[in-house]
Design an enzyme around this catalytic site. Structure first.
Site, short mmCIF file in Angstrom:
data_model
loop_
_atom_site.label_atom_id
_atom_site.label_comp_id
_atom_site.label_asym_id
_atom_site.label_seq_id
_atom_site.Cartn_x
_atom_site.Cartn_y
_atom_site.Cartn_z
N LYS A 249 91.88 49.85 22.80
CA LYS A 249 93.24 50.19 22.38
C LYS A 249 93.31 51.57 21.75
O LYS A 249 94.31 52.28 21.91
CB LYS A 249 93.77 49.12 21.42
CG LYS A 249 94.00 47.78 22.10
CD LYS A 249 94.51 46.73 21.13
CE LYS A 249 94.77 45.42 21.85
NZ LYS A 249 95.28 44.36 20.96
N SER B 147 99.65 40.47 19.58
CA SER B 147 99.06 41.65 18.93
C SER B 147 100.02 42.79 18.64
O SER B 147 99.64 43.76 17.98
CB SER B 147 97.89 42.18 19.76
OG SER B 147 98.33 42.69 20.99
#
Length: 259
Positions: A201, A156
């Site tokens: 996040k 990611s």
């Protein structure tokens, strides 16, 4: 000779299996992981004392801001998650319950999962380098890029690695002195992919000072769901588009997309 149970006795007897099932549900491990906002790391800076990005074979320039990759921190693949953990997480915006298979590969032991995540990180770094150098029209044979980020696995951070390379090698300043965070996988052709865990996040990004967050366009709705105050979302689908958006944000010329 048979005797009849009184109504309270009958209810008590019938209720015993239900109580047993509830007790089993409370204490039995469930196929979930509990996740929370994880660490962030500036790919333009240093991690555990070493530069995250080291480039040889081409001139680089100093950068002014930060490009922070983001992570989630989840219970381990062998952790026992109970019903109480799941229920508690539903009422806590700093935690999320995710299917274990969405966090870890199924059917592998802990060591195999760690090796898998490390391999995904290596592949992501290679793809990020290829995409960034292609964006800059630089030959991979002449430019040596080393990416180093300890204690982080998975793909990611690909987008942020690519942006960091572009920022160090390109002519402009992508951040304009801002703290910019984001997430997203990257292909060698520069396409940005979804990653999961975006609401957590964004919280990690804002906690660590970010004011802008680059998010895969497909995950805009997830990012908006619990967006921290003061964090601006910019959707991206390609590396080229992400660079264009950051340049437009810096110069004030051109359109900066929004979720």
């Amino acid at each position: 000779m048979l005797s009849r149970l009184t109504r309270p006795q009958a209810l008590a007897v019938c209720g015993l299996p239900v109580v047993a099932l509830l007790a089993a549900a409370v204490f039995a491990p469930l196929p979930f992981s509990v996740a929370r906002p994880g660490l962030t790391a500036d790919v333009l800076g240093r991690n555990q004392g070493a530069p995250v990005i080291t480039i040889k074979g081409a001139p680089t320039h100093e950068t002014s801001g930060q490009l922070r990759m983001t992570t989630i921190e989840a219970t381990g693949p062998d952790a026992s998650v109970k019903l109480g953990d799941v229920l508690g997480s539903w009422f806590d915006t700093d935690r999320a319950v995710m299917p274990r298979d969405a966090v870890y590969p199924s059917g592998d032991d802990v060591k195999e999962i760690e090796e898998y995540n490390e391999e995904q990180m290596r592949e992501s770094q290679d793809a990020a380098t290829t995409a960034a150098l292609a964006h800059l029209d630089l030959d991979e044979a002449d430019v040596d890029v080393d990416l180093r980020l300890e204690d982080v696995g998975g793909p990611s951070a690909g987008l942020l690695f690519s942006l960091g390379i572009v920022d160090k090698l390109g002519a402009g300043d992508l951040t304009g002195g801002r703290v910019i965070a984001g997430t997203g996988t990257i292909t060698t052709g520069g396409k940005v992919g979804a990653v999961g865990g975006v609401p957590l996040k964004t919280q990690a990004a804002r906690r660590d000072g970010a004011t802008v967050f680059l998010v895969p366009k497909a995950e805009c709705s997830d990012a908006r769901a619990e967006l921290p105050k003061g964090l601006r979302l910019i959707p991206v689908t390609t590396l080229d588009g992400a660079v264009d958006s950051l340049e437009a944000l810096e110069t004030g010329k051109g359109e900066v997309p929004a979720c």
